[in-house]
Design a protein around this motif. Sequence first.
Motif, PDB file in Angstrom:
ATOM      1  N   LYS A 175      46.361  46.960 -10.858  1.00  0.00           N
ATOM      2  CA  LYS A 175      45.646  45.686 -10.930  1.00  0.00           C
ATOM      3  C   LYS A 175      44.539  45.729 -11.969  1.00  0.00           C
ATOM      4  O   LYS A 175      44.342  44.776 -12.728  1.00  0.00           O
ATOM      5  CB  LYS A 175      45.080  45.326  -9.552  1.00  0.00           C
ATOM      6  CG  LYS A 175      46.136  44.885  -8.538  1.00  0.00           C
ATOM      7  CD  LYS A 175      45.488  44.450  -7.236  1.00  0.00           C
ATOM      8  CE  LYS A 175      46.532  43.959  -6.241  1.00  0.00           C
ATOM      9  NZ  LYS A 175      45.918  43.535  -4.953  1.00  0.00           N
ATOM     10  N   GLN A 176      43.809  46.832 -12.018  1.00  0.00           N
ATOM     11  CA  GLN A 176      42.744  46.962 -13.021  1.00  0.00           C
ATOM     12  C   GLN A 176      43.327  46.970 -14.434  1.00  0.00           C
ATOM     13  O   GLN A 176      42.787  46.347 -15.347  1.00  0.00           O
ATOM     14  CB  GLN A 176      41.954  48.248 -12.772  1.00  0.00           C
ATOM     15  CG  GLN A 176      41.093  48.217 -11.529  1.00  0.00           C
ATOM     16  CD  GLN A 176      40.471  49.570 -11.247  1.00  0.00           C
ATOM     17  OE1 GLN A 176      41.155  50.596 -11.198  1.00  0.00           O
ATOM     18  NE2 GLN A 176      39.161  49.593 -11.062  1.00  0.00           N
ATOM     19  N   TRP A 177      44.425  47.672 -14.597  1.00  0.00           N
ATOM     20  CA  TRP A 177      45.076  47.752 -15.913  1.00  0.00           C
ATOM     21  C   TRP A 177      45.583  46.389 -16.357  1.00  0.00           C
ATOM     22  O   TRP A 177      45.402  45.988 -17.508  1.00  0.00           O
ATOM     23  CB  TRP A 177      46.225  48.760 -15.854  1.00  0.00           C
ATOM     24  CG  TRP A 177      46.908  48.987 -17.162  1.00  0.00           C
ATOM     25  CD1 TRP A 177      46.568  49.877 -18.134  1.00  0.00           C
ATOM     26  CD2 TRP A 177      48.080  48.298 -17.647  1.00  0.00           C
ATOM     27  NE1 TRP A 177      47.447  49.799 -19.198  1.00  0.00           N
ATOM     28  CE2 TRP A 177      48.379  48.833 -18.920  1.00  0.00           C
ATOM     29  CE3 TRP A 177      48.893  47.297 -17.122  1.00  0.00           C
ATOM     30  CZ2 TRP A 177      49.458  48.395 -19.675  1.00  0.00           C
ATOM     31  CZ3 TRP A 177      49.971  46.851 -17.879  1.00  0.00           C
ATOM     32  CH2 TRP A 177      50.233  47.397 -19.133  1.00  0.00           C
ATOM     33  N   LEU A 178      46.195  45.648 -15.443  1.00  0.00           N
ATOM     34  CA  LEU A 178      46.728  44.324 -15.770  1.00  0.00           C
ATOM     35  C   LEU A 178      45.606  43.362 -16.144  1.00  0.00           C
ATOM     36  O   LEU A 178      45.730  42.588 -17.100  1.00  0.00           O
ATOM     37  CB  LEU A 178      47.522  43.766 -14.597  1.00  0.00           C
ATOM     38  CG  LEU A 178      48.965  44.256 -14.441  1.00  0.00           C
ATOM     39  CD1 LEU A 178      49.537  43.782 -13.114  1.00  0.00           C
ATOM     40  CD2 LEU A 178      49.824  43.766 -15.605  1.00  0.00           C
ATOM     41  N   LEU A 179      44.497  43.398 -15.395  1.00  0.00           N
ATOM     42  CA  LEU A 179      43.387  42.502 -15.707  1.00  0.00           C
ATOM     43  C   LEU A 179      42.834  42.799 -17.095  1.00  0.00           C
ATOM     44  O   LEU A 179      42.571  41.873 -17.877  1.00  0.00           O
ATOM     45  CB  LEU A 179      42.285  42.632 -14.655  1.00  0.00           C
ATOM     46  CG  LEU A 179      41.038  41.774 -14.896  1.00  0.00           C
ATOM     47  CD1 LEU A 179      41.392  40.291 -14.943  1.00  0.00           C
ATOM     48  CD2 LEU A 179      39.983  42.037 -13.825  1.00  0.00           C
ATOM     49  N   ALA A 180      42.677  44.076 -17.422  1.00  0.00           N
ATOM     50  CA  ALA A 180      42.176  44.445 -18.751  1.00  0.00           C
ATOM     51  C   ALA A 180      43.135  43.980 -19.835  1.00  0.00           C
ATOM     52  O   ALA A 180      42.716  43.482 -20.885  1.00  0.00           O
ATOM     53  CB  ALA A 180      41.963  45.951 -18.834  1.00  0.00           C
ATOM     54  N   ALA A 181      44.435  44.133 -19.616  1.00  0.00           N
ATOM     55  CA  ALA A 181      45.432  43.705 -20.600  1.00  0.00           C
ATOM     56  C   ALA A 181      45.408  42.192 -20.775  1.00  0.00           C
ATOM     57  O   ALA A 181      45.516  41.677 -21.896  1.00  0.00           O
ATOM     58  CB  ALA A 181      46.819  44.171 -20.164  1.00  0.00           C
ATOM     59  N   ARG A 182      45.257  41.468 -19.677  1.00  0.00           N
ATOM     60  CA  ARG A 182      45.235  39.999 -19.748  1.00  0.00           C
ATOM     61  C   ARG A 182      43.982  39.507 -20.481  1.00  0.00           C
ATOM     62  O   ARG A 182      44.058  38.586 -21.307  1.00  0.00           O
ATOM     63  CB  ARG A 182      45.303  39.430 -18.329  1.00  0.00           C
ATOM     64  CG  ARG A 182      46.716  39.481 -17.759  1.00  0.00           C
ATOM     65  CD  ARG A 182      46.791  39.155 -16.300  1.00  0.00           C
ATOM     66  NE  ARG A 182      48.176  38.833 -15.935  1.00  0.00           N
ATOM     67  CZ  ARG A 182      48.720  39.067 -14.756  1.00  0.00           C
ATOM     68  NH1 ARG A 182      47.987  39.622 -13.789  1.00  0.00           N
ATOM     69  NH2 ARG A 182      49.973  38.735 -14.523  1.00  0.00           N
ATOM     70  N   LEU A 183      42.849  40.119 -20.205  1.00  0.00           N
ATOM     71  CA  LEU A 183      41.618  39.709 -20.884  1.00  0.00           C
ATOM     72  C   LEU A 183      41.664  40.085 -22.358  1.00  0.00           C
ATOM     73  O   LEU A 183      41.134  39.357 -23.203  1.00  0.00           O
ATOM     74  CB  LEU A 183      40.412  40.355 -20.201  1.00  0.00           C
ATOM     75  CG  LEU A 183      40.101  39.830 -18.794  1.00  0.00           C
ATOM     76  CD1 LEU A 183      38.986  40.638 -18.148  1.00  0.00           C
ATOM     77  CD2 LEU A 183      39.741  38.352 -18.829  1.00  0.00           C
ATOM     78  N   ASP A 184      42.303  41.205 -22.688  1.00  0.00           N
ATOM     79  CA  ASP A 184      42.427  41.595 -24.089  1.00  0.00           C
ATOM     80  C   ASP A 184      43.272  40.577 -24.852  1.00  0.00           C
ATOM     81  O   ASP A 184      42.929  40.180 -25.970  1.00  0.00           O
ATOM     82  CB  ASP A 184      43.050  42.985 -24.198  1.00  0.00           C
ATOM     83  CG  ASP A 184      42.952  43.539 -25.606  1.00  0.00           C
ATOM     84  OD1 ASP A 184      41.838  43.799 -26.069  1.00  0.00           O
ATOM     85  OD2 ASP A 184      44.009  43.703 -26.254  1.00  0.00           O
ATOM     86  N   LEU A 185      44.386  40.135 -24.246  1.00  0.00           N
ATOM     87  CA  LEU A 185      45.214  39.115 -24.882  1.00  0.00           C
ATOM     88  C   LEU A 185      44.425  37.813 -25.015  1.00  0.00           C
ATOM     89  O   LEU A 185      44.496  37.131 -26.048  1.00  0.00           O
ATOM     90  CB  LEU A 185      46.489  38.881 -24.071  1.00  0.00           C
ATOM     91  CG  LEU A 185      47.401  37.745 -24.552  1.00  0.00           C
ATOM     92  CD1 LEU A 185      47.843  37.975 -25.995  1.00  0.00           C
ATOM     93  CD2 LEU A 185      48.609  37.592 -23.630  1.00  0.00           C
ATOM     94  N   ALA A 186      43.659  37.452 -23.990  1.00  0.00           N
ATOM     95  CA  ALA A 186      42.850  36.232 -24.055  1.00  0.00           C
ATOM     96  C   ALA A 186      41.864  36.294 -25.214  1.00  0.00           C
ATOM     97  O   ALA A 186      41.675  35.313 -25.942  1.00  0.00           O
ATOM     98  CB  ALA A 186      42.109  36.033 -22.738  1.00  0.00           C
ATOM     99  N   LYS A 187      41.234  37.447 -25.421  1.00  0.00           N
ATOM    100  CA  LYS A 187      40.292  37.600 -26.532  1.00  0.00           C
ATOM    101  C   LYS A 187      40.996  37.383 -27.867  1.00  0.00           C
ATOM    102  O   LYS A 187      40.476  36.714 -28.764  1.00  0.00           O
ATOM    103  CB  LYS A 187      39.650  38.984 -26.488  1.00  0.00           C
ATOM    104  CG  LYS A 187      38.679  39.181 -25.340  1.00  0.00           C
ATOM    105  CD  LYS A 187      38.175  40.615 -25.308  1.00  0.00           C
ATOM    106  CE  LYS A 187      37.248  40.851 -24.131  1.00  0.00           C
ATOM    107  NZ  LYS A 187      36.800  42.267 -24.042  1.00  0.00           N
ATOM    108  N   GLN A 188      42.192  37.959 -27.998  1.00  0.00           N
ATOM    109  CA  GLN A 188      42.931  37.789 -29.253  1.00  0.00           C
ATOM    110  C   GLN A 188      43.283  36.325 -29.493  1.00  0.00           C
ATOM    111  O   GLN A 188      43.183  35.836 -30.620  1.00  0.00           O
ATOM    112  CB  GLN A 188      44.193  38.647 -29.213  1.00  0.00           C
ATOM    113  CG  GLN A 188      43.919  40.136 -29.187  1.00  0.00           C
ATOM    114  CD  GLN A 188      45.194  40.946 -29.177  1.00  0.00           C
ATOM    115  OE1 GLN A 188      46.056  40.806 -30.052  1.00  0.00           O
ATOM    116  NE2 GLN A 188      45.352  41.806 -28.185  1.00  0.00           N
ATOM    117  N   LEU A 189      43.683  35.614 -28.441  1.00  0.00           N
ATOM    118  CA  LEU A 189      44.030  34.200 -28.579  1.00  0.00           C
ATOM    119  C   LEU A 189      42.795  33.368 -28.908  1.00  0.00           C
ATOM    120  O   LEU A 189      42.861  32.436 -29.722  1.00  0.00           O
ATOM    121  CB  LEU A 189      44.684  33.697 -27.296  1.00  0.00           C
ATOM    122  CG  LEU A 189      46.066  34.281 -26.970  1.00  0.00           C
ATOM    123  CD1 LEU A 189      46.513  33.876 -25.566  1.00  0.00           C
ATOM    124  CD2 LEU A 189      47.091  33.835 -28.000  1.00  0.00           C
TER     125      LEU A 189
END
Length: 315
Positions: A256-270
Amino acid sequence: MQVGAKVSKLAVLVLDGVVTFDLGVPLMVFGSLPDHYELSLCAPEPGAVPSSDGYSLNVDRGLDELLRADTLVVPGYSLDRPIEAATRLALRQAHARGVRMVSICSGVFALAEAGLLDELTVTTHWRAAELLARRHPRVTVNPDVLYIDHGQVLTSAGASAGLDLCLHVVRRDHGAVAANTAARFAVAAPHRAGGQRQYIKRAMPQASGRSLARTQEWALRHLGEELSIPRLAKHAVMSERTFARRFVEETGVSPKQWLLAARLDLAKQLLESGNTGIDEITRRVGLGTPANFRARFRKATGTSPTAYRRTFSQP
């Protein structure tokens, strides 16, 4: 630091017995972004500086460079003897002037000797943590993390953790796109959170050849979907309990922690790279509602998605 800001000056302090891997990390990361950072090497005395590998490095600038820098990086070095009084004074003067201090591995000892870490929690290579705590009892040492960011003072564990910290600095200064550019140049993972464990004792892997890398790559391509533990475990062809245990062993964080970090990283790129609306970003990163996305984003970054886009959006 906003896009279009002046190039910041970054000095690397080369001390006797410098660890050449630690020295190479900031040169590689910040050197790959010449539009953002102006690099220089300095030493207590210009000239030949012996390295940990038995050869010398020629450094042509002295301690005055510390006072001209915006950021100072101190790579690991030999701890056979204390740093000289002039170096301690220069570090204190640079810190008082507001220079950001970044240490890699045993470089933290120089900052501690200069008295810059008293009452702070810092990290270093797990093998040197006990020595650091013994030499500097006013410093709290956490040997279980990759890096710690106090704003003006940042410290990292050894070896690859220095790479993580340098990429974190780039991300903090210029956003996810710049950090990912540097990570691609270094062929490194774009982002490992500082709180991940630096050393994980593991049993020898079985000969089945199983790895979670394939499942992680698959998850990154499907972040907009519901990625439950049962679904991830099914993709990895494991039981849920085995998958969760193996995931922590391999990454140091929960799925869950890994997924949240990955999702926020993609959000930053977008947010950085286009005008995609918040509703669409929320859908693509799989964070439910725009309100939930905004709350998660603010908790992780300390700012709103709109403010982040305004700061880091590309021209």
